[in-house]
Design an enzyme around this catalytic site. Structure first.
Site, PDB file in Angstrom:
ATOM      1  N   CYS A 139     -12.467  -4.224 -13.525  1.00 61.88           N
ATOM      2  CA  CYS A 139     -12.114  -5.703 -13.825  1.00 61.88           C
ATOM      3  C   CYS A 139     -12.588  -6.586 -12.647  1.00 61.88           C
ATOM      4  CB  CYS A 139     -10.496  -5.581 -13.953  1.00 61.88           C
ATOM      5  SG  CYS A 139      -9.893  -5.211 -12.426  1.00 61.88           S
ATOM      6  N   ASP A 142      -2.308  -8.135  -3.096  1.00 64.45           N
ATOM      7  CA  ASP A 142      -1.819  -8.914  -4.332  1.00 64.45           C
ATOM      8  C   ASP A 142      -1.480 -10.441  -3.981  1.00 64.45           C
ATOM      9  OD1 ASP A 142      -0.341  -6.225  -6.419  1.00 64.45           O
ATOM     10  OD2 ASP A 142      -2.547  -6.668  -6.194  1.00 64.45           O
ATOM     11  N   ARG A 165       0.215 -12.381 -17.948  1.00 62.97           N
ATOM     12  CA  ARG A 165       0.293 -10.811 -17.824  1.00 62.97           C
ATOM     13  C   ARG A 165       1.352 -10.410 -16.608  1.00 62.97           C
ATOM     14  NH1 ARG A 165      -4.871  -8.144 -16.126  1.00 62.97           N
ATOM     15  NH2 ARG A 165      -2.916  -6.513 -15.982  1.00 62.97           N
ATOM     16  N   LYS A 173       6.739  -6.305 -11.702  1.00 64.04           N
ATOM     17  CA  LYS A 173       6.257  -5.864 -12.969  1.00 64.04           C
ATOM     18  C   LYS A 173       5.260  -4.324 -12.508  1.00 64.04           C
ATOM     19  CE  LYS A 173       1.497  -7.030 -12.811  1.00 64.04           C
ATOM     20  NZ  LYS A 173       0.594  -6.122 -12.915  1.00 64.04           N
ATOM     21  N   ASN A 174       5.147  -4.340 -11.283  1.00 60.89           N
ATOM     22  CA  ASN A 174       4.240  -3.067 -10.814  1.00 60.89           C
ATOM     23  C   ASN A 174       5.087  -1.988 -10.377  1.00 60.89           C
ATOM     24  OD1 ASN A 174       2.079  -4.231 -11.196  1.00 60.89           O
ATOM     25  ND2 ASN A 174       1.332  -4.657  -9.037  1.00 60.89           N
ATOM     26  N   ARG A 216     -12.259  -0.089 -10.192  1.00 64.58           N
ATOM     27  CA  ARG A 216     -10.930   0.375 -10.509  1.00 64.58           C
ATOM     28  C   ARG A 216     -11.114   1.880 -10.931  1.00 64.58           C
ATOM     29  NH1 ARG A 216      -7.321  -3.604 -11.417  1.00 64.58           N
ATOM     30  NH2 ARG A 216      -5.729  -2.051 -10.470  1.00 64.58           N
ATOM     31  N   PRO A 217     -11.850   2.944  -9.909  1.00 63.29           N
ATOM     32  CA  PRO A 217     -11.902   4.176 -10.252  1.00 63.29           C
ATOM     33  C   PRO A 217     -10.447   5.123 -10.531  1.00 63.29           C
ATOM     34  CG  PRO A 217     -12.322   3.862  -8.128  1.00 63.29           C
ATOM     35  CD  PRO A 217     -12.055   2.473  -8.617  1.00 63.29           C
ATOM     36  N   ILE A 218     -10.580   6.303 -10.836  1.00 63.41           N
ATOM     37  CA  ILE A 218      -9.487   6.924 -11.104  1.00 63.41           C
ATOM     38  C   ILE A 218      -9.771   8.263 -10.753  1.00 63.41           C
ATOM     39  CG2 ILE A 218      -8.336   5.697 -12.878  1.00 63.41           C
ATOM     40  CD1 ILE A 218      -9.188   8.336 -15.059  1.00 63.41           C
ATOM     41  N   ASP A 219     -10.728   8.540  -9.863  1.00 63.20           N
ATOM     42  CA  ASP A 219     -11.150   9.803  -9.464  1.00 63.20           C
ATOM     43  C   ASP A 219     -10.006  10.493  -8.334  1.00 63.20           C
ATOM     44  OD1 ASP A 219     -11.924   7.661  -7.366  1.00 63.20           O
ATOM     45  OD2 ASP A 219     -12.226   9.278  -5.997  1.00 63.20           O
ATOM     46  N   LEU A 220      -9.154   9.779  -7.859  1.00 69.66           N
ATOM     47  CA  LEU A 220      -7.986  10.455  -7.152  1.00 69.66           C
ATOM     48  C   LEU A 220      -7.130  10.915  -8.035  1.00 69.66           C
ATOM     49  CD1 LEU A 220      -7.827   7.744  -4.029  1.00 69.66           C
ATOM     50  CD2 LEU A 220      -8.840  10.172  -4.007  1.00 69.66           C
TER      51      LEU A 220
HETATM   52  C1  EPZ Z   1      -1.916  -0.870  -7.830  1.00 68.29           C
HETATM   53  O1  EPZ Z   1      -2.946  -0.812  -8.577  1.00 68.29           O
HETATM   54  C2  EPZ Z   1      -1.276  -2.217  -8.350  1.00 68.29           C
HETATM   55  N1  EPZ Z   1      -1.274  -2.334  -9.945  1.00 68.29           N
HETATM   56  C3  EPZ Z   1      -2.281  -3.482  -8.227  1.00 68.29           C
HETATM   57  O2  EPZ Z   1      -1.848  -4.835  -8.728  1.00 68.29           O
HETATM   58  C4  EPZ Z   1      -2.461  -3.392  -6.606  1.00 68.29           C
HETATM   59  O3  EPZ Z   1      -3.628  -4.461  -6.429  1.00 68.29           O
HETATM   60  C5  EPZ Z   1      -3.068  -2.308  -6.091  1.00 68.29           C
HETATM   61  O4  EPZ Z   1      -2.213  -1.053  -6.601  1.00 68.29           O
HETATM   62  C6  EPZ Z   1      -3.067  -2.129  -4.656  1.00 68.29           C
HETATM   63  O5  EPZ Z   1      -1.857  -2.613  -4.047  1.00 68.29           O
HETATM   64  C7  EPZ Z   1      -0.077  -1.752 -10.682  1.00 68.29           C
HETATM   65  O6  EPZ Z   1       1.027  -1.397  -9.809  1.00 68.29           O
HETATM   66  C8  EPZ Z   1       0.080  -1.711 -11.974  1.00 68.29           C
HETATM   67  P1  EPZ Z   1      -4.845   1.442  -6.071  1.00 68.29           P
HETATM   68  P2  EPZ Z   1      -3.653   0.613  -8.357  1.00 68.29           P
HETATM   69  O7  EPZ Z   1      -4.964   2.904  -6.689  1.00 68.29           O
HETATM   70  O8  EPZ Z   1      -2.865   1.781  -8.162  1.00 68.29           O
HETATM   71  C9  EPZ Z   1      -9.345   2.836  -5.043  1.00 68.29           C
HETATM   72  C10 EPZ Z   1      -1.505  -6.575  -9.834  1.00 68.29           C
HETATM   73  O9  EPZ Z   1      -2.127  -7.880  -9.634  1.00 68.29           O
HETATM   74  N2  EPZ Z   1      -9.077   3.810  -5.779  1.00 68.29           N
HETATM   75  O10 EPZ Z   1      -3.692   1.606  -4.851  1.00 68.29           O
HETATM   76  O11 EPZ Z   1      -4.648   1.001  -9.601  1.00 68.29           O
HETATM   77  C11 EPZ Z   1      -9.309   1.314  -5.668  1.00 68.29           C
HETATM   78  O12 EPZ Z   1     -10.454   1.367  -6.107  1.00 68.29           O
HETATM   79  C12 EPZ Z   1      -2.568  -5.306  -9.646  1.00 68.29           C
HETATM   80  O13 EPZ Z   1      -0.615  -6.463 -10.086  1.00 68.29           O
HETATM   81  C13 EPZ Z   1      -9.964   4.994  -5.853  1.00 68.29           C
HETATM   82  O14 EPZ Z   1     -11.045   5.029  -5.102  1.00 68.29           O
HETATM   83  O15 EPZ Z   1      -4.646   0.483  -7.029  1.00 68.29           O
HETATM   84  C14 EPZ Z   1      -8.888   0.468  -4.384  1.00 68.29           C
HETATM   85  O16 EPZ Z   1     -10.016   0.246  -3.787  1.00 68.29           O
HETATM   86  C15 EPZ Z   1      -3.915  -5.922  -9.280  1.00 68.29           C
HETATM   87  N3  EPZ Z   1      -9.779   5.900  -6.449  1.00 68.29           N
HETATM   88  C16 EPZ Z   1      -7.885   1.354  -3.541  1.00 68.29           C
HETATM   89  O17 EPZ Z   1      -8.352   2.724  -3.993  1.00 68.29           O
HETATM   90  C17 EPZ Z   1      -8.564   6.158  -7.324  1.00 68.29           C
HETATM   91  O18 EPZ Z   1      -8.511   7.234  -8.043  1.00 68.29           O
HETATM   92  C18 EPZ Z   1      -6.486   0.920  -3.744  1.00 68.29           C
HETATM   93  O19 EPZ Z   1      -6.165   1.121  -5.281  1.00 68.29           O
HETATM   94  C19 EPZ Z   1      -7.780   5.118  -7.426  1.00 68.29           C
HETATM   95  C20 EPZ Z   1      -8.086   4.139  -6.349  1.00 68.29           C
END
Ligand code: EPZ
Length: 460
Positions: free
Chosen positions: A144, A347, A439, A49-50, A149-153
């Protein structure tokens, strides 16, 4: 010994994958499980999926049609296809299962709230839209149950490439005449970001000049996306490392790509075989993608046999491997800490916790990726597990057995953990809020039923 239960033929409740009945038409459903069956046999995992989600979004970048194969039939995939149609793509799943996608209108640039709040990965459209159309307006992904789930990066990376970003009224809006390559450090407080890396990598493929992403995520799904982008004519190097180098090109064409197997689904079936003390072989997987998981299962006293690489090509081998799991009559307590790849994946935290709930002794589960990802603990305790939350950790005292109970799914992977708990609990368990499972898992109950589980759906 398994007594084939006389249960409603669950296959009848869901049509073949190409004519999936959306859950809303079926009305709310619950998953029923009668515990006590040792699972045995073979099961093939679906495409990841991912990996599918970012690759389907990447087709936005191309000037011609792409064919993406091995994409699982999931709610999240169908939601994303709807979003991409609204962004000017003609995207359909053909009878052979392959998804064909091509851009027919390059003007739309907005992903509305009603879609994004259903699927956080919609944020992936940000990079490609800015790179290809110079403009993007995406609803901010709400939080969620697993965290804020921030997107600052993501925003930091796009600003570094020259995009002008505004965040207001619950939307992030990005505009640029032309992105210009640069060096970007994408690590955050919790390490690398998977979707952040995907977003910036996709944007950089059409930027002017070279982009270097430091502390890039190197999950197999990011590798798969990079390979797809290169098949489209992009120039990404350092694939699989924490440093990605992307040399911008003028344009990208469509490509034909097969998505890698879903390592999280594979790990879920490993846990199903182990927790029931069964003998399960998971096929069509890449053992290399699961080495941290295999290591922990062995530490927990589970017998794990991996297939040998067959072609010598690490990419070819991704689709041909197998993992055999045999429960050796109960699992041992052990500790896990979730980390970015190649560490133990967050996950698969809930699934391993289900195994530890019935292991002997004290175990500690620590979340370094999503410190709040413990919503499943309360539901596990309803089934008799002994778990205490202590900051970013959960402490478990293994119990000899669990009892079936009505429980509710809180997020995609926690739902899978509840299914595992139901497989070993005494009596019947009912899992409500099934949309979480739909999902992210394709035909989960059919696959488990094929391994001897007593599991079926009923109207809720
Ligand atoms: C991906 O989410 C996956 N989703 C998640 O799987 C998975 O848990 C996660 O990576 C970690 O492996 C998809 O691929 C669709 P991250 P993503 O950005 O990319 C923080 C599932 O069940 N962060 O790697 O959103 C964040 O809060 C889902 O399939 C920031 O601080 O995760 C987290 O603590 C759930 N700022 C950490 O980084 C940002 O801009 C890792 O998040 C982005 C993230």
């Amino acid at each position: 010994m398994t007594i084939q239960a006389n249960i409603p033929n669950i296959v009848g409740t869901r049509k073949s994958s190409s004519t999936r009945i959306p859950c809303e038409e079926l009305g709310p459903q619950k998953l029923m499980i009668e515990g006590g069956q040792r699972l045995h046999g073979k099961v093939k995992v679906s495409g990841a999926k991912n990996s599918s989600l970012p690759i389907l979004v990447a087709t936005l970048l191309a000037d011609s049609e792409s064919v993406v194969r091995n994409v699982p039939d999931l709610e999240d995939v169908n939601t994303l296809m709807e979003i991409l149609r609204n962004l000017g793509l003609e995207i359909e799943r053909f009878p052979d299962g392959a998804i064909r996608s091509r851009v027919v209108d390059n003007t739309p640039y907005e992903a509305p709230y009603e879609h994004v709040q259903r699927m956080r990965a919609s944020v992936l459209a940000l990079g490609p839209l800015v790179a290809r159309r110079g403009h993007a307006r995406i609803s901010l992904p709400g939080g969620c149950v697993i965290g804020t789930r921030p997107i600052d990066l993501h925003i930091k990376g796009l600003e570094a490439l020259g995009a002008k970003i505004e965040v207001r009224h619950g939307y992030v809006e990005a505009q640029v005449r032309e992105l210009v390559g640069t060096r970007i450090y994408l690590g955050g407080a919790y390490g690398s970001t998977v979707l952040g890396t995907a977003n910036i990598m996709m944007a950089a493929t059409l930027a002017k000049g070279r982009t270097v992403i430091e502390n890039a995520a190197c999950e197999p799904e990011v590798v798969d996306l990079a390979r797809f982008l290169n098949a489209m004519g992009a120039e990404v190097s350092g694939i699989g490392s924490h440093r990605l180098v992307i040399d911008g090109v003028e344009e990208l064409h469509g490509a034909d790509h097969t998505v890698i197997p879903d390592r999280i689904e594979a790990g879920t079936f490993m846990a199903a075989g182990a927790i029931t003390g069964g003998d399960v072989t998971i096929e069509g997987v890449c053992p290399n993608h699961l080495m941290a998981v295999v290591d922990k299962f062995i530490e927990a006293g589970v017998s794990v046999d991996l297939s040998e690489p067959t072609t010598g090509n690490i990419y070819e081998d991704s689709y041909k491997g197998s993992i055999r799991v045999r429960g050796m009559g109960g699992t041992l307590s052990t500790d896990i800490t979730t980390l970015p790849y190649p560490g133990y994946p967050t996950d698969l935290q809930a699934q391993f916790m289900a195994m530890l709930a019935v292991s002997g002794g004290i175990s500690v589960v620590t979340e370094k990726v999503y410190p709040d990802r413990f919503m499943h603990v309360a539901e596990y305790c309803r089934m008799g597990a002994k778990i205490r939350k202590e900051g970013p950790s959960a402490i478990l005292a293994g119990v000899p057995g669990l009892s079936g109970a009505p429980v509710k799914a809180t997020d995609l992977r926690a739902s899978a953990g509840l299914v595992l708990m139901g497989l070993v609990a005494l009596g019947k368990s009912e899992i409500h809020h099934l949309h979480h499972i739909d999902r992210g898992y394709e035909k989960l109950e059919e696959k488990l039923h094929g391994l001897g589980a007593k599991i079926w759906r009923e109207a809720d």
